[in-house]
Design a protein around this motif. Structure first.
Motif, mmCIF file in Angstrom:
data_model
loop_
_atom_site.group_PDB
_atom_site.id
_atom_site.type_symbol
_atom_site.label_atom_id
_atom_site.label_comp_id
_atom_site.label_asym_id
_atom_site.label_seq_id
_atom_site.Cartn_x
_atom_site.Cartn_y
_atom_site.Cartn_z
ATOM 1 N N THR B 239 36.614 72.486 -4.198
ATOM 2 C CA THR B 239 37.466 73.311 -5.050
ATOM 3 C C THR B 239 38.867 73.359 -4.448
ATOM 4 O OG1 THR B 239 35.571 74.624 -5.697
ATOM 5 C CG2 THR B 239 37.747 75.597 -6.070
ATOM 6 N N GLY C 71 35.943 74.581 3.285
ATOM 7 C CA GLY C 71 35.185 74.979 2.106
ATOM 8 C C GLY C 71 33.742 74.538 2.200
ATOM 9 N N GLY C 72 33.003 74.805 1.144
ATOM 10 C CA GLY C 72 31.590 74.461 1.122
ATOM 11 C C GLY C 72 31.368 72.959 1.157
ATOM 12 N N THR C 73 32.229 72.234 0.482
ATOM 13 C CA THR C 73 32.067 70.785 0.415
ATOM 14 C C THR C 73 32.174 70.159 1.799
ATOM 15 O OG1 THR C 73 32.959 70.787 -1.815
ATOM 16 C CG2 THR C 73 32.988 68.699 -0.643
ATOM 17 N N ASP C 76 29.070 70.915 3.783
ATOM 18 C CA ASP C 76 27.935 70.075 3.370
ATOM 19 C C ASP C 76 28.064 68.659 3.933
ATOM 20 O OD1 ASP C 76 26.660 72.066 1.938
ATOM 21 O OD2 ASP C 76 27.432 71.441 -0.010
ATOM 22 N N MET C 149 19.258 73.421 -1.279
ATOM 23 C CA MET C 149 20.201 74.493 -1.561
ATOM 24 C C MET C 149 19.490 75.841 -1.683
ATOM 25 S SD MET C 149 21.076 73.447 -5.482
ATOM 26 C CE MET C 149 22.778 73.890 -5.318
ATOM 27 N N SER C 201 31.189 79.085 1.176
ATOM 28 C CA SER C 201 32.579 78.926 0.727
ATOM 29 C C SER C 201 33.118 80.273 0.268
ATOM 30 C CB SER C 201 32.603 77.910 -0.425
ATOM 31 O OG SER C 201 33.905 77.488 -0.686
HETATM 32 C C1 LIG Z 1 26.069 75.010 -4.580
HETATM 33 C C2 LIG Z 1 27.457 74.595 -4.240
HETATM 34 N N1 LIG Z 1 27.676 73.796 -3.177
HETATM 35 C C3 LIG Z 1 28.900 73.413 -2.814
HETATM 36 C C4 LIG Z 1 30.010 73.805 -3.519
HETATM 37 C C5 LIG Z 1 31.344 73.332 -3.064
HETATM 38 O O1 LIG Z 1 32.141 74.377 -2.583
HETATM 39 P P1 LIG Z 1 33.733 74.172 -2.495
HETATM 40 O O2 LIG Z 1 34.159 73.716 -3.856
HETATM 41 O O3 LIG Z 1 34.260 75.495 -2.150
HETATM 42 O O4 LIG Z 1 33.995 73.132 -1.484
HETATM 43 C C6 LIG Z 1 29.836 74.628 -4.656
HETATM 44 C C7 LIG Z 1 30.946 75.100 -5.501
HETATM 45 O O5 LIG Z 1 31.811 74.408 -5.970
HETATM 46 C C8 LIG Z 1 28.528 75.027 -5.025
HETATM 47 O O6 LIG Z 1 28.317 75.805 -6.071
#
Ligand SMILES: Cc1ncc(COP(=O)(O)O)c(C=O)c1O
Ligand SMILES: Cc1ncc(COP(=O)(O)O)c(C=O)c1O
Ligand code: FES
Ligand code: FES
Lengths: 147, 388, 388, 147
Positions: B239, C71-73, C76, C149, C201
Motif C-alpha cells: 500500500t 509495511g505488511g508486504t 511478508d 494468514m 501493517s
Molecule cells: C492480509 C494482508 N497481507 C498483506 C497486506 C499488505 O500490507 P501493505 O499493503 O501495508 O504492505 C495486506 C493489505 O494490503 C493484507 O490485507
C-alpha cells in the motif's frame, strides 16, 4: 545513551594527567577501535597506590572508565587493585551500553599493565598477575548479535 | 538546552513545515487507498501522480520512471539485487567503489556470499574521487553493473558521474548511482549523465523519513524487489505511503526551487567554516575534495583525539554533529571512507563532519569554532598521543 | 459529495487524530537520526523504544522481537525469502494456502521460479478455512516453513492459528502468519499460538501508511532482507521512519485498548448488515465463515452483476466499498480467494466487501442497504444473465 | 479514473434493453474477465440500423462502451456500422484507462456478432465481416507492462 554517572566522569574526568617518575606505567590499545589508554601509578613502600593518573584516546566510555578506574584503585593495595575488574568499573558507572562493554576492558588491562611494569621494575612477582597482551582484543571475535 | 545548532544535515534533516502541511490532509481526510475505485481513492492517486511529476522534473526523468520505495537503502538494494538477477546469466561482475554507503557495500557482500557475484571495489584518490582509468581497467566482459555514488555522505566528494555514465554506456553496462546525498543539492540530469538507475531518500532534503525512490530508465527491465500487490505499475508492492509520497514531492519541488540560491549561500558558509577551523586549530586537515564537494559538507580530522568524545562535548555545547569514528557507530572499525582516502586509523578516529542547512548562520559557525577550539584543546590534554 | 460512508477499512483506515498528533513532533522538532550520538537523537531513539514496547505488548512478544518494516508486504517478503535462504540447504518446501494475500503468493512464485523452492498451496473449505488434515498431509521432511494468514482480507475468515502453530511446532517447522488483517482486531499471543514470525501493517488499524513490522521469535536467525546500516539491531537497514514508528506504536496501543468494546459493537453491526442484505436482496450469498470471521468484515456475492459497476454506483451514493471483481484490480482474474472457496467466475465477479470501522453507525448501514437494493436491481436490469 | 463522458454513459446508459424479434443478436464474452455483452439490432430493408439495444454484464467501461457503441451505430447502414471500431468508441468517450481498453473490444465484437447473425438469418454476405470468434480474447496475451 550513557548513564548520568558515565556522563559525569566523561565530562569531568578525575585524575587526568601524568605522574613523573611513576612507579609503574601501563599503555594498552584496542586494535579494533584504535583506542589507547595509559595509566600511571605511584605506589608507596607498603604497596599501596598513593596516586593514579591516566591519559586516554578513546570514546566517552573509555574516558569515563579510565576516570572511574583510577578513582577505584587509589588508596588500595596491589592485591585489592587487581580486583578492580571491568565489571566493577561498569557497576560503579551504573552500566554501559552493550556495544561499549569492551571499552571498559581497556581500563582493567591498563591497570594490570601498569602493575606489571611496577613489578618488573622492582623485580617482584605479583600473585595473579600475568604479562599483559600487547593488544587486549587480539583474537576477540566480533560479538554475535543474539537474535 | 537553550541553544541548539544542528549541523548534521547529512544524517537527516528537519521536515520542512510546508512539507508537513502538504502531508497532513492525507492522514485524516484523503486517506483512501489509491488502488480503490471510489472517488476518495482518486484523490490519493492524483496526489501520487503529482509527487511523481515533481520528483521526475528534478532529474529530467519521465514520471513513470520514478518508483517509490521506503528509502534510499531499499532503492540501493533493489537496484543491485534485481540487476544482478536479471543479468547474472550474462555475467556476474559488478563494479563499485570503496567509499559507497553500507546500503551498497553490504548488498554487494550479500551478493558475493550468497548469490555468486564478483565485485570490484574501486579505490579513490586522496580527495575521495574515483579514477576513471581504474574504472576502465576494471571492466570485463562479465561486468553487468557499475554502481558509483553521486556524492559521498561523509566527506562530500562529488564523483565524475557524467564521465562514468559515458564509460558505462560505451561498454553497454548498466549504470546505477546512489544519489541520496546529491538529489536536490546539485543539478542532476539522468539523460545527460547516462544514468540508468538512481537512488534517493526524502529525509535528506527536508522531506519525511521512510520514503525514497528508485529511478529506473525506461527499458531497464529489472524485477520488482518487493512482491505483492500491483502498486507502482507492478514493480513495488505494498500500500502506497501516500502522505510520505506527497511529502517527498513537496520537498523535491522545494529543494529544486531553492537550490541555486541556497547552495550558493551554503558554499560560502562552508568555505568560511573550513578556513577558520583549519587556520585556527593546529594539527587538523580537511577531508574530501576542496572543490568537487557537496555545498554543505565540512569534514575535518583533528589529530590526537577521538570522534565520539568530541561529539559528546559538542552536544554539551548544543551542537549536533557526527564523526567517522568507530566509536560512534556500533561497529568498531573507523569509517571505511576515511580509510579509503588514506587516513591512518588514529586520524580517521578524530574526524568531525559538520553538514550545514539553509538555516545555518555565520554566527552559528563562529560559535562552533570557538567551542571547537576549547574542546579540541581539552581532549588533546587528555590524550596519550599528544605532547605539547 | 455531502455524505460519505467509508466501508473499506480492510483496504486502509483513516489515521486517528491522536495518532497524527503523536507523530507530529517527530517531523519538525525531534527530527534527529536515532543512530546519532547527540541528545536530539536520543529522543528519537526513546520514541522508537516506546513504540516497540507498545506493539510487543499487543501480541505478547518481547520488544526486541519486533522489527519495523515499510509495511505488511515487506514483512511478508522478508519472512519468506529469508527463511528460505536460511534453510534451503535443509529443504526447499514451503506450505501456504490458496487464499493468502499477493504479498505471500507472489513471493512464493518468485521463490519457485528463481530460487528453486517447491510450494504447496493448501485448499480451503467453502467458508475459507484451512483443513488441518490437509496441512498434516502436506508436510514432508523437506518442509521448512508454514505460512498461513491469520485472517483473510477479503472474506474475513479466521484460521485455526493455534492448531496450525501446534502442528508446526510438533514437526519442528517454522510458522509464519500474515496478521495484517488480524493485528489489533482479534487477540493474538505469539507464545500461545506458537507463532515464529508475524507480519503486520499500521494503516489497517488507524495508523499511518508505509510502516509495518515483522515479529521474529528470539532464536529464529533469518538474515536481514534490506542490507545497509546497523538499524534494527542490524536486521533492517535504512534510516528509521521515526514518525511512522511512533504513529504505529500509538495506533497499536489504541487498538488494543479499545479492542474488546469496539469489536463487540462492530460484530453486532456486521451481523445486522449481513442479515438485512441476505434477507432483503434476492440471489445473494455471504462469503466466508459466519462465525470465525473478522468483526468488521461483510462479503456478499450478488448474482448476475459485476463488482466494479456496483462500486461505482455505490460511490455515486457516497459509499466507499470494494469488490473481488477482476475489473477493479487491473488484473483481469476475479479474486483468487473467492475462486478458492468454490465460487464460479461470474458469481465471484459480483462480490462486494464492506468493512466497518468504529465510526460506522446503524443509520449508515440502513442507508447502505437501501441504496444497495436500488443499485442491484438496476444492474440486474442491464444484465444479459438475469431474467426476471 | 474514468472520463466524465464514460461516467455519464455508465450512470445513464443509453439503449439498455432487448429488441423482440431483432434482425440480429450478438453475444460475446471475455473469457479472462468473465464479462458478457449482448447487442440487438433492428435493421430495415435498406440495411439501415433502425434501432439498437444492449445488455451488459461487465465493468463500468464495458457498460459505457456498450451505451456509446449503440448510439454510434443507430441510423447507420451496415457498412458504416462496421467502421464503428473500438477505437472510435473510445474516442467518442474521451478515452479509457489503459487497463480498460480490452473492454471496448467487447462492444465492437458484439456489433460484429449481431451483424453476422443478421447476415446468416438473411442469407447474405457482408463485405469485410468474418465469423465472430466465440471468445474475443482467445489467445490474447497478458499485456506486457512497458517498462
Ligand atoms: C492480509 C494482508 N497481507 C498483506 C497486506 C499488505 O500490507 P501493505 O499493503 O501495508 O504492505 C495486506 C493489505 O494490503 C493484507 O490485507
Ligand atoms: C549515500 C547514502 N546512501 C544511502 C543512504 C540510505 O538512506 P536511508 O537511510 O534513507 O535508507 C544514505 C543515508 O543514510 C546515504 O547517505
Ligand atoms: S574505546 Fe573504542 S569504542 Fe570505546
Ligand atoms: S469488461 Fe471486464 S474489465 Fe471491463
Amino acid at each position: 545513551m550513557y548513564s548520568d554517572k558515565v556522563m559525569d566522569h566523561f565530562q569531568n574526568p578525575r585524575n587526568v594527567g601524568e605522574i613523573e617518575d611513576a612507579s609503574g606505567v601501563g599503555t594498552v590499545g584496542n586494535a579494533k577501535c584504535g583506542d589507547i589508554m595509559r595509566i600511571y601509578l605511584d605506589i608507596d613502600e607498603n604497596q599501596v597506590i598513593r596516586d593514579c593518573k591516566f591519559k586516554t584516546f578513546g570514546c566517552g566510555a573509555a574516558v569515563a572508565t579510565s576516570s572511574m578506574a583510577t578513582e577505584l584503585v587509589k588508596g588500595k593495595n596491589i592485591q585489592e587493585a587487581l580486583q578492580v575488574t571491568n565489571k566493577a568499573v561498569m557497576e560503579a558507572l551504573d552500566g554501559l551500553p552493550p556495544v561499549k562493554v569492551h571499552c571498559s576492558l581497556l581500563a582493567e588491562e591498563a591497570i594490570h599493565a601498569a602493575l606489571w611494569d611496577y613489578a618488573e621494575k622492582h623485580g617482584i612477582k605479583i600473585e595473579g598477575l600475568s604479562k599483559p597482551k600487547s593488544d587486549i582484543h587480539e583474537g576477540e571475535e566480533e560479538e554475535e548479535e543474539e537474535y | 538546552m537553550s541553544k541548539r545548532i544542528y549541523l548534521d544535515n547529512a544524517a537527516t534533516t528537519k521536515t520542512a513545515t510546508e512539507v508537513v502541511e502538504a502531508m497532513l490532509p492525507y492522514f485524516t481526510e484523503n486517506y483512501g487507498n489509491p488502488s480503490s475505485v471510489y472517488d476518495l481513492a482518486a484523490t490519493s492517486k492524483e496526489a501520487i501522480t503529482k509527487a511523481r511529476e515533481q520528483i521526475a522534473a528534478v532529474i529530467g526523468a519521465e514520471p513513470k520512471e520514478i518508483y517509490f520505495t521506503a528509502g534510499g537503502t531499499e532503492a540501493d538494494n533493489w537496484a543491485l539485487e534485481a540487476t544482478y538477477e536479471l543479468l547474472c546469466k550474462k555475467g556476474n561482475h559488478i563494479i563499485t567503489t570503496k567509499i559507497e554507503h553500507h546500503a551498497i557495500l553490504h548488498t554487494c557482500e550479500y551478493l558475493e556470499k550468497n548469490r555468486g557475484a564478483r565485485v570490484t571495489y574501486l579505490d579513490v584518490d586522496e580527495n575521495g574521487i574515483v579514477k576513471l582509468e581504474d574504472l576502465e581497467k576494471a571492466i570485463t566482459p562479465e561486468t553487468i553493473l557499475i554502481s558509483v555514488m553521486f556524492a559521498n555522505n561523509e566527506i562530500g566528494s562529488i564523483q565524475p558521474i557524467k564521465e562514468i555514465g559515458q564509460i558505462a554506456k560505451e561498454h553497454g553496462i548498466y549504470f546505477h548511482t546512489d544519489a541520496v546525498q546529491a538529489f536536490g543539492q546539485v543539478p542532476i540530469d539522468v539523460d545527460e549523465y547516462h544514468i540508468d538507475m538512481l537512488s534517493s531518500s526524502a529525509h535528506k532534503i527536508n522531506g519525511p523519513k521512510g520514503i525514497g525512490f528508485l529511478y529506473i530508465r525506461k527499458g531497464v527491465k529489472i524485477r520488482s524487489f518487493i512482491h505483492g500487490g500491483a502498486q507502482e505499475r507492478k514493480r513495488r508492492a505494498g500500500t502506497e505511503n501516500v502522505p510520505g509520497i506527497v511529502g517527498y514531492g513537496a520537498a523535491a519541488e522545494r529543494a529544486a526551487r531553492t537550490m541555486q540560491e541556497r547552495t550558493e549561500v551554503e558554499r560560502k558558509l562552508r568555505d568560511y567554516l573550513i578556513e577558520r577551523i583549519t587556520k585556527e586549530i593546529p594539527y587538523c586537515r580537511l577531508n574530501g575534495d576542496p572543490v568537487k564537494r557537496l555545498p554543505n559538507n565540512v569534514n575535518i580530522s583533528f589529530q590526537f583525539i577521538e570522534g565520539e568524545s568530541l561529539l559528546i562535548f559538542l552536544d554539551g555545547a548544543g551542537i549536533c554533529a557526527s564523526s567517522g569514528s568507530a566509536c560512534t557507530s556500533g561497529s568498531l572499525d573507523p569509517s571505511h571512507v576515511l580509510l579509503a582516502i588514506g587516513l591512518p586509523h588514529e586520524i580517521a578516529h578524530g574526524s568531525l563532519r559538520l553538514t550545514l542547512s539553509e538555516e545555518t548562520t555565520k554566527e552559528d559557525l563562529d560559535y562552533v569554532v570557538e567551542k571547537l577550539k576549547e574542546i579540541v584543546a581539552r581532549l588533546r590534554d587528555m590524550s596519550p598521543l599528544y605532547e605539547d
